[in-house]
Design an enzyme around this catalytic site. Structure first.
Site, short mmCIF file in Angstrom:
data_model
loop_
_atom_site.label_atom_id
_atom_site.label_comp_id
_atom_site.label_asym_id
_atom_site.label_seq_id
_atom_site.Cartn_x
_atom_site.Cartn_y
_atom_site.Cartn_z
CB THR A 102 6.17 -1.43 -10.54
OG1 THR A 102 6.49 -2.65 -9.86
CG2 THR A 102 4.67 -1.39 -10.80
CB CYS A 121 -3.55 -7.47 9.66
SG CYS A 121 -4.04 -8.72 8.46
CB SER A 151 -0.19 -6.35 1.27
OG SER A 151 -1.18 -7.30 1.61
CB CYS A 162 -7.67 -2.85 7.69
SG CYS A 162 -6.71 -3.62 6.38
NE ARG A 189 6.98 -8.30 -8.19
CZ ARG A 189 6.65 -8.90 -7.06
NH1 ARG A 189 6.33 -8.17 -5.99
NH2 ARG A 189 6.63 -10.22 -6.97
#
Length: 401
Positions: free
Chosen positions: A232, A91, A256, A387, A229
């Site tokens: 939400t 990542c 995520s 991270c 979204r």
């Protein structure tokens, strides 16, 4: 950083991020990277010589994946004499591509490098074990494995799904499901507000989509991220079941998004700025890479950020904009607690909970967004961090140029 040389980001672009199985599902990672790379190069004055391509990618989602950086160079329009390096720090690959490119510049080996990251998660195949190549007994049915799901489980030292690492951090730091849902809502709302305010307009390029068939017209170009979204609510988030642990904190709504996309930029030496008359966007003033217990991999940014700040000779309170990649809301909240991050200047335009996390691309996306918003908001310093599955963290400090 203890060197007389300096490295500068001079352009930074990205594709919109497509939803899982969405508009970008049939583009390979290299094709997406080529779109972003070509757009980043188009920002440069005519005649700038690119010395190298460094591009990050994680999943081998199509047969050309081993050639990622090389193909990105071709598809960006570069000469076939420009060498290329593919990096994979999971990542953190998008930020690692910038750090690796910066190393070459600080050493005086290169003067202009195309960096970035790309990922198509939608193309991740179902696979058979390689051992089946050598024969299978009569009557034994072979089983396909979802390579995407399998890749999101760290197998050493103990099999641990990425979501469980977030559950572990939530337990350690006293983070509740309500905390995670509230943060997820904030990410969605901040992304929507940032979009309306132009926080993404300088980085996103439209992607022309192919016609679904010869008899049907092509859809309009994709110009916005597909995963957010904006409608939400806390009520809708509360209805979602926990995914990894009974009565746990991680849900599809506060993690995520699985996405497809690419981000690219150009980093150059101070000599190249003068030679080509390039206007810089941001100076790389520090970076850090750390490692931690794999079972709480999401805490990795803490030490990486401390390391990067130390190399930049800066304190955290001097930083104007911070983005820590939102792998999971619970993970982000743990990092915030450990570092004491100011919510008013951290992830101020939302993050991966809202817009998604195409693994190799996210770090370069964060760099692009911070770089452009340092100028839009007239701020001086920014930190981007992520991270990393397996128990690592990465961070880079940028100074507006």
């Amino acid at each position: 950083m203890a060197t007389s040389r300096a490295a500068y980001v001079v352009s930074a672009k990205r594709t919109p991020f497509g939803a899982f199985g969405g508009s970008l599902k049939n583009f390979t990672g290299a094709q997406l990277g080529g779109l972003a790379g070509r757009a980043a190069l188009a920002e440069l004055p005519e005649g700038v010589k690119i010395d190298e391509v460094v591009f990050g990618g994680v999943l081998p989602s199509d047969p050309s994946s081993p050639y990622l950086a090389r193909h990105v160079g071709h598809l960006s329009g570069l000469s076939n004499t420009v060498p290329a390096l593919t990096v994979n720090r999971l990542c953190g690959s998008g930020i690692q591509s910038l750090i690796t490119a910066t190393h070459s510049i600080l050493l005086g080996e290169q003067h202009a490098v195309l960096y970035g990251g790309a990922e198509n998660m939608s193309l991740s195949p179902y696979t058979l074990s390689g051992s089946n190549r050598w024969g299978t007994r009569y009557g034994v049915d072979l089983k396909l494995q979802d390579s995407l799901a399998a890749a999101l489980v760290d197998q050493v030292p103990n099999p641990t799904p990425m979501g469980i690492t977030a559950e572990n951090l939530a337990a350690k730091y006293g983070i509740t499901r309500a905390d995670c849902d509230a943060y997820a809502l904030q990410s969605q709302q901040r992304y929507a507000a940032g979009l309306a305010a132009g926080a993404f307009s300088s980085e996103i390029i439209p992607v022309t989509l192919p016609a679904p068939s010869k008899s049907k017209p092509a859809p309009p170009p994709l110009e916005k991220d597909e995963h957010p979204r904006p409608k939400t609510t806390l009520e809708s988030l509360a209805k979602l079941p926990s995914v990894f642990k009974k009565d746990g904190v991680v849900t599809a709504g506060n993690a995520s998004g699985i996405c497809d996309g690419a981000a690219a930029g150009v980093v150059v030496s101070e000599e190249a700025l003068g030679r080509y008359g390039i206007k810089p966007l941001a100076k790389i003033v520090g970076y850090g890479v750390s490692a931690c217990d794999p079972s709480i991999m999401g805490i990795g940014p803490v030490e990486a950020i401390k390391q990067a700040l130390g190399r930049a000779s800066l304190k955290l309170d001097a930083i104007d904009l911070i983005e820590v990649n939102e792998a999971f809301a619970g993970q982000w909240l743990a990092v915030q607690k450990e570092l004491g991050l100011d919510n008013n200047k951290t992830n101020v335009f939302g993050g991966a909970v809202a817009l998604g996390h195409p693994l190799g691309a996210s770090g370069a996306r964060i760099v692009a967004n911070l770089t452009h918003n340092l100028h839009r908001l007239n701020k001086k310093y920014a930190i981007g961090s992520a991270c990393i599955g397996g128990g690592q963290g990465i961070a880079v400090v940028l100074e507006r140029a």
